[in-house]
Design a protein around this motif. Structure first.
Motif, mmCIF file in Angstrom:
data_model
loop_
_atom_site.group_PDB
_atom_site.id
_atom_site.type_symbol
_atom_site.label_atom_id
_atom_site.label_comp_id
_atom_site.label_asym_id
_atom_site.label_seq_id
_atom_site.Cartn_x
_atom_site.Cartn_y
_atom_site.Cartn_z
ATOM 1 N N ILE A 63 0.830 -1.201 0.000
ATOM 2 C CA ILE A 63 0.000 0.000 0.000
ATOM 3 C C ILE A 63 0.867 1.254 0.000
ATOM 4 O O ILE A 63 0.589 2.219 -0.709
ATOM 5 N N HIS A 64 1.937 1.224 0.775
ATOM 6 C CA HIS A 64 2.804 2.398 0.864
ATOM 7 C C HIS A 64 3.471 2.708 -0.478
ATOM 8 O O HIS A 64 3.716 3.871 -0.800
ATOM 9 N N ARG A 65 3.755 1.701 -1.276
ATOM 10 C CA ARG A 65 4.366 1.933 -2.589
ATOM 11 C C ARG A 65 3.365 2.577 -3.543
ATOM 12 O O ARG A 65 3.727 3.416 -4.362
ATOM 13 N N PHE A 66 2.093 2.188 -3.450
ATOM 14 C CA PHE A 66 1.074 2.839 -4.269
ATOM 15 C C PHE A 66 0.911 4.298 -3.873
ATOM 16 O O PHE A 66 0.739 5.169 -4.726
ATOM 17 N N ILE A 67 0.965 4.584 -2.579
ATOM 18 C CA ILE A 67 0.840 5.961 -2.106
ATOM 19 C C ILE A 67 1.992 6.818 -2.626
ATOM 20 O O ILE A 67 1.814 7.994 -2.931
ATOM 21 N N LEU A 68 3.171 6.229 -2.747
ATOM 22 C CA LEU A 68 4.349 6.950 -3.236
ATOM 23 C C LEU A 68 4.449 6.942 -4.758
ATOM 24 O O LEU A 68 5.499 7.275 -5.309
ATOM 25 N N ASN A 69 3.370 6.574 -5.431
ATOM 26 C CA ASN A 69 3.295 6.532 -6.896
ATOM 27 C C ASN A 69 4.306 5.566 -7.518
ATOM 28 O O ASN A 69 4.756 5.776 -8.635
ATOM 29 N N GLN A 70 4.647 4.527 -6.806
ATOM 30 C CA GLN A 70 5.517 3.477 -7.321
ATOM 31 C C GLN A 70 4.644 2.252 -7.594
ATOM 32 O O GLN A 70 4.684 1.245 -6.889
ATOM 33 N N VAL A 71 3.855 2.359 -8.664
ATOM 34 C CA VAL A 71 2.836 1.354 -8.966
ATOM 35 C C VAL A 71 3.464 -0.006 -9.254
ATOM 36 O O VAL A 71 2.966 -1.043 -8.789
ATOM 37 N N GLY A 72 4.543 -0.036 -9.991
ATOM 38 C CA GLY A 72 5.196 -1.304 -10.313
ATOM 39 C C GLY A 72 5.651 -2.037 -9.068
ATOM 40 O O GLY A 72 5.412 -3.250 -8.917
ATOM 41 N N MET A 73 6.307 -1.321 -8.171
ATOM 42 C CA MET A 73 6.747 -1.944 -6.919
ATOM 43 C C MET A 73 5.552 -2.322 -6.057
ATOM 44 O O MET A 73 5.587 -3.341 -5.354
ATOM 45 N N ARG A 96 11.312 7.076 6.255
ATOM 46 C CA ARG A 96 11.646 8.505 6.121
ATOM 47 C C ARG A 96 12.375 8.777 4.805
ATOM 48 O O ARG A 96 12.126 9.773 4.143
ATOM 49 N N LYS A 97 13.267 7.891 4.434
ATOM 50 C CA LYS A 97 14.003 8.056 3.176
ATOM 51 C C LYS A 97 13.068 7.943 1.984
ATOM 52 O O LYS A 97 13.185 8.721 1.029
ATOM 53 N N LEU A 98 12.137 6.996 2.023
ATOM 54 C CA LEU A 98 11.174 6.850 0.938
ATOM 55 C C LEU A 98 10.316 8.108 0.800
ATOM 56 O O LEU A 98 10.084 8.597 -0.308
ATOM 57 N N ALA A 99 9.842 8.615 1.930
ATOM 58 C CA ALA A 99 9.014 9.830 1.891
ATOM 59 C C ALA A 99 9.840 11.033 1.430
ATOM 60 O O ALA A 99 9.361 11.870 0.655
ATOM 61 N N TRP A 100 11.095 11.136 1.870
ATOM 62 C CA TRP A 100 11.955 12.258 1.499
ATOM 63 C C TRP A 100 12.226 12.255 -0.002
ATOM 64 O O TRP A 100 12.192 13.297 -0.655
ATOM 65 N N GLU A 101 12.485 11.094 -0.580
ATOM 66 C CA GLU A 101 12.723 11.016 -2.024
ATOM 67 C C GLU A 101 11.479 11.425 -2.808
ATOM 68 O O GLU A 101 11.579 12.143 -3.800
#
Length: 117
Positions: A63-73, A96-101
């Protein structure tokens, strides 16, 4: 606008504030206000990413990857159970690193949109 104008963002840390101040140092007060509004609407809170990542440990992974617009992951995590939960645990540690990027990209998009107008 004061130096504390970016401190109103939820979950913001000092590194992000300094980076945003450097990005907007040449902006007028009106443009800085517009930038903050645009950036705030696109920015992802690191705590939200962590909560969604932890939900992946107990129910649906990715779910967190979809929120970060990383649909493939997100699809990969969904079908592999968060890469057998190892990927989800690593992402929980590095939330934190994922959100920062993601937020850096959102800030660059907001800055480029303001330059267009």
């Amino acid at each position: 606008m004061t130096d504390f104008s970016f401190a109103v963002l939820p979950g913001v840390d000092q590194e992000e504030i300094l980076w945003l101040q450097e990005l907007t140092k040449d902006y007028s007060e009106d443009n800085k206000r517009k930038f903050i509004a645009l950036y705030q609407s696109r920015r992802k809170d690191p705590q939200t990413v962590l909560i969604c990542c932890l939900l992946g440990l107990v129910c649906v992974s990715g779910i967190h990857r979809f929120i970060l617009n990383q649909v493939g992951m997100g699809i990969l995590y969904l079908f592999t159970g968060g890469l057998c939960l190892i990927g989800t645990i690593v992402d929980a540690v590095n939330h934190r690193k994922l959100a920062w990027e993601f937020n850096k990209g959102a800030a660059m998009e907001a800055a480029s949109l303001l330059k267009m107008y």
